[in-house]
Design a protein around this motif. Structure first.
Motif, PDB file in Angstrom:
ATOM      1  N   ASP A 463       1.001  -1.531  -0.387  1.00 40.68           N
ATOM      2  CA  ASP A 463      -0.429  -0.284   0.091  1.00 40.68           C
ATOM      3  C   ASP A 463       1.354   1.502   0.085  1.00 40.68           C
ATOM      4  O   ASP A 463       0.361   1.972  -1.235  1.00 40.68           O
ATOM      5  N   LEU A 464       1.813   0.980   0.878  1.00 43.38           N
ATOM      6  CA  LEU A 464       2.814   2.462   0.792  1.00 43.38           C
ATOM      7  C   LEU A 464       3.285   2.524  -0.669  1.00 43.38           C
ATOM      8  O   LEU A 464       3.762   3.907  -0.694  1.00 43.38           O
ATOM      9  N   ARG A 467       1.320   3.878  -2.652  1.00 43.31           N
ATOM     10  CA  ARG A 467       0.406   5.554  -3.044  1.00 43.31           C
ATOM     11  C   ARG A 467       1.876   6.585  -3.291  1.00 43.31           C
ATOM     12  O   ARG A 467       2.022   7.824  -3.860  1.00 43.31           O
ATOM     13  N   HIS A 470       2.594   7.076  -6.930  1.00 43.92           N
ATOM     14  CA  HIS A 470       0.877   7.511  -7.048  1.00 43.92           C
ATOM     15  C   HIS A 470       0.711   8.702  -6.257  1.00 43.92           C
ATOM     16  O   HIS A 470      -0.354   9.505  -5.937  1.00 43.92           O
ATOM     17  N   ALA A 471       1.470   9.265  -6.483  1.00 45.57           N
ATOM     18  CA  ALA A 471       2.146  10.457  -5.389  1.00 45.57           C
ATOM     19  C   ALA A 471       1.164  11.344  -5.715  1.00 45.57           C
ATOM     20  O   ALA A 471      -0.209  12.443  -5.320  1.00 45.57           O
ATOM     21  N   ASN A 473      -1.231  11.623  -8.222  1.00 42.97           N
ATOM     22  CA  ASN A 473      -3.250  10.815  -7.745  1.00 42.97           C
ATOM     23  C   ASN A 473      -3.860  11.227  -6.613  1.00 42.97           C
ATOM     24  O   ASN A 473      -4.935  11.344  -6.243  1.00 42.97           O
ATOM     25  N   LEU A 474      -2.769  10.523  -5.403  1.00 38.09           N
ATOM     26  CA  LEU A 474      -3.145  10.234  -4.270  1.00 38.09           C
ATOM     27  C   LEU A 474      -3.865  12.055  -3.645  1.00 38.09           C
ATOM     28  O   LEU A 474      -4.475  11.937  -2.827  1.00 38.09           O
ATOM     29  N   GLU A 475      -2.540  13.127  -4.112  1.00 40.40           N
ATOM     30  CA  GLU A 475      -2.532  14.244  -3.503  1.00 40.40           C
ATOM     31  C   GLU A 475      -4.220  15.237  -3.884  1.00 40.40           C
ATOM     32  O   GLU A 475      -4.684  15.964  -2.741  1.00 40.40           O
ATOM     33  N   GLY A 479      -4.970  13.244  -0.430  1.00 37.38           N
ATOM     34  CA  GLY A 479      -4.563  12.420   0.734  1.00 37.38           C
ATOM     35  C   GLY A 479      -2.923  12.809   0.413  1.00 37.38           C
ATOM     36  O   GLY A 479      -2.482  13.686  -0.307  1.00 37.38           O
ATOM     37  N   LYS A 480      -1.615  12.008   1.336  1.00 36.86           N
ATOM     38  CA  LYS A 480      -0.725  13.124   1.297  1.00 36.86           C
ATOM     39  C   LYS A 480       0.574  11.271   1.568  1.00 36.86           C
ATOM     40  O   LYS A 480      -0.474  10.279   2.353  1.00 36.86           O
ATOM     41  N   LEU A 481       1.231  11.835   1.211  1.00 38.20           N
ATOM     42  CA  LEU A 481       2.421   9.901   1.834  1.00 38.20           C
ATOM     43  C   LEU A 481       2.570  10.169   3.194  1.00 38.20           C
ATOM     44  O   LEU A 481       2.945  12.097   4.260  1.00 38.20           O
ATOM     45  N   SER A 506       9.088   1.610  -5.460  1.00 35.77           N
ATOM     46  CA  SER A 506       8.553   2.935  -6.336  1.00 35.77           C
ATOM     47  C   SER A 506       8.896   3.846  -6.803  1.00 35.77           C
ATOM     48  O   SER A 506       8.901   4.954  -7.326  1.00 35.77           O
TER      49      SER A 506
END
Length: 689
Positions: A463-464, A467, A470-471, A473-475, A479-481, A506
């Motif tokens: 999962d990490l 994320r 795809h930073a 699209n996550l933002e 979402g955020k890391l 990643s």
């Protein structure tokens, strides 16, 4: 010369000589700045030369001394003022000196008769011709007696005749070089002067910096008390210090004289300081201009005792010349990337009165620079959301790097054409190519699915990694890391391998450091974080973090722990796209401040594999590494039973030891099977209990 007049000259020569030399020194110093008085310099030079020459006009050493003093003062008057009187005096003195040397080399029969000795009491004046011309004859007494002119009867001390001295050996003639006039400066820096190519309107944003620069320059031009000059631009490389200096000249409409160390460097001793003087003189001749010295750290090295004497001389010249610019309309601007390495006296107030930091571009400037780079492919390639996202995460990147993005995108599009618009992934890939490196990641890193770990840990890692990949699209989805992740579990359960697998999955850069390395060299942490920030996105992996992140109540390295914590989430803010990953065997001993939100806020726990997982892992391992051997099910079962409850590191070591034992027997006995005794020997060697 009359002896009474000589006596008077002897009494006044020392005060007169000191007075003349002092006035000469003051006027010659003023000559460098254009404030000397020709008449005063002429009279002072004449007085000093006469005070040396008049009491001893026939002695060779005094003639040379008088001529040197005369030439030192008169030649500048000839060159700067065109004084014919000074030129005539120098020529007359040089002619007389040359004539004296000519007489020294002429045979006695052709030369004029030498002057007589002058005797007064116990003092004797010896003519120059008698000192340098060999005298033939029957003994020194007869020769001297012919030329002695007693001025007063000397008392007879003894009637006993003195013994005859041995004949004097003739001295070979000494060639004395003719005095040369002072050299005229032959350095030409006209090719370094140019018309500014742009003004402040070509510089995007940075309004405060431009306003400050213009205000300082106008203060220099307007003058007034106190006189100020010297603008020092400093900051990280690639942020436009040179461009700001040229834009300042363009804004003021004055010539731009740009100098680097290569323009003044020389292979000859002391020529570099002379060139620096010539550079400042060339700037003064331009009257109003901007004199820009790039990389001034090469000119103003700190005089701390470890500097070469030529560097100290160059620094001294720079100190003098920067002060001498005060009151002129020459705006001195210098740039450096290393302000801490400059000489303290060189950058103090009174030399560089204005210090202006040129920071990395702000958000608006980054957006414009990225937009220009993308637009170079065409208007259809521009996507506003992508540009805003890239600009927000590339904080701290230099102007030079963001400008170079245009060329990299063109290269990528030429080699492998991509459709419009430019996506976030394309921009990140272009930046990675510009950076040119991805840290140090071994070649044989396993994938996350290949590492033996509990299912919950594997799912968390997957999962990490998703994320991180795809930073963007996550933002976009809100979402955020996490800024930091801690991997905790018993030794040998795959924490280090999981961190490397995370970077591989990643496609982030990977940097590793241990707590022991930070303790040995605290600056190693700063260097690593600076590198990671420069080539982000990156993972900073802190291996064996137990000692350095231990609870500060029981740790001897609390200050180093605080350094790490403030780097992650302190007054300077968080590092965007830099993830800190730490591995520990004792999570319960980690400092509470490190485990809070905003630091190592996500925890992934590892454990020894279950029996079924270990059996599957052993079977796959034998199939992978023992392809050339016959492995029975009994052997696999024996290894599995002995490794149940053990770590993955123990399993790998035992399996490899089994292969080693079988390989030795294969070399000796030409066998290809793995036997139970091989397994027992490997277990006894690897496992302690």
């Amino acid at each position: 010369m009359n002896p009474s007049l000589l006596s008077v000259c002897r009494r006044i020569r020392i005060p007169g000589l000191i007075f003349g030399l002092a006035v000469m020194t003051m006027e010659l110093h003023g000559l460098m700045h254009g404030t000397f008085q020709g008449t005063v310099l002429f009279l002072a030079t004449l007085i000093a030369a006469l005070c040396i020459w008049l009491p001893n006009p026939t002695v060779r050493g005094f003639c040379w001394g008088a001529f040197i003093v005369l030439a030192t003062g008169m030649v500048p008057l000839v060159l700067m003022k065109g004084s014919m009187t000074a030129l005539a005096l120098v020529i007359a003195a040089a002619t007389g000196l040359a004539y004296g040397h000519h007489r020294r080399g002429t045979p006695r029969s052709q030369a004029k008769s030498p002057s007589r000795l002058v005797v007064k009491g116990t003092q004797v004046w010896v003519p120059l011709a008698m000192k340098i011309t060999p005298q033939p004859g029957g003994g020194r007494e007869n020769h001297i007696s012919q030329h002695v002119v007693p001025l007063a009867p000397a008392p007879v001390q003894s009637t006993t005749p003195a013994p005859a001295a041995p004949p004097r050996r003739p001295m070979p003639p000494v060639k004395v070089p003719r005095p040369q006039p002072a050299p005229v400066s032959q350095y030409d820096f006209s090719d370094c002067v140019r018309t500014p190519r742009h003004a402040f309107d070509a510089v995007i944003g940075m309004a405060d910096t431009k306003r400050r620069l213009l205000s300082c320059a106008k203060g220099v031009l307007e003058g007034g008390e106190p006189m100020r000059n010297g603008i020092l631009l400093f900051g990280e490389p690639g942020n436009g210090k040179t461009m700001f200096a040229e834009a300042l000249a363009g804004q003021l409409g004055v010539p731009f004289l740009s100098i680097a160390f290569g323009d003044a460097a020389s292979m000859w001793v002391n020529e570099t300081p002379q060139k620096v003087k010539a550079i400042f003189n060339a700037a003064r001749k331009l009257d109003t201009c901007v004199l820009f010295i790039d990389e001034i750290d090469s000119f103003l090295k700190a005089r701390d005792g470890h500097t070469h004497h030529m560097d100290r001389d160059l620094t001294n010249v720079m100190l003098t010349e920067t002060v001498a610019l005060r009151g002129s309309k020459v705006i001195l601007v210098a740039a450096t990337n290393f302000i801490d390495s400059l000489d303290g006296a060189g950058i103090r107030e009174g030399r560089f009165d204005f210090r202006i930091e040129i920071p990395a571009p702000d958000l608006r400037v980054r957006q414009v620079l990225i937009w220009r780079s993308v637009r170079g492919l065409g208007e259809e390639f521009v996507d506003r959301r992508t540009i805003e996202s890239l600009a927000s995460r590339w904080e701290g990147f230099s102007v030079a790097r963001l400008t170079a993005l245009r060329g990299q995108l063109r290269e990528m599009h030429r080699e492998s054409p991509f459709g419009a618009p430019v996506t976030f992934d394309i921009g990140m890939r272009a930046m990675r190519l510009l950076q040119g490196r991805k840290g140090k990641l071994p070649e044989n890193v396993k994938a996350i699915d290949e590492i033996l770990m509990p299912d919950i840990s594997r799912d968390a890692l997957r999962d990490l990694a998703f994320r991180m990949k795809h930073a963007f699209n996550l933002e976009e989805a809100g979402g955020k890391l996490p800024p930091g992740v801690i991997l905790a579990g018993p030794p040998g359960t795959g924490k280090t391998m999981s961190a490397m697998a995370l970077a591989k999955e990643s496609d982030w850069a990977f940097f590793r450091i241990t707590g022991a390395e930070i303790i040995a060299d605290p600056k190693a942490w700063d260097r690593l974080c600076r590198t990671a920030r420069d080539i982000r996105p990156a993972i900073v992996f802190l291996d064996e973090a137990d000692g350095i992140l231990r609870d500060r109540q029981y740790s001897h390295y609390g200050m180093l722990t605080e350094k790490i914590l403030t780097t992650m989430d302190g007054a300077e803010g968080r590092l965007r796209d830099v993830m800190f990953v730490a591995a520990t065997n004792y999570c319960e001993q980690i400092d509470a401040a490190a485990l809070r939100g905003g630091r190592f806020e996500e925890k992934i726990f590892f454990d020894v594999p279950a029996a079924a997982d270990m059996a599957a892992y052993v079977s796959n391992a034998f199939a992978r590494v023992a392809r050339d051997y016959r492995v029975s099910k009994r052997a696999v079962r024996l290894v599995t039973d002995c490794l149940t409850g053990r770590s993955i590191a123990d399993a790998d070591a035992v399996i490899q030891k089994v292969i080693d034992v079988a390989a030795v027997r294969r070399l000796r006995e030409q066998t290809r099977d793995i036997r139970p005794e091989d397994i027992k020997l490997a277990l006894a060697v690897v496992l302690v209990t």
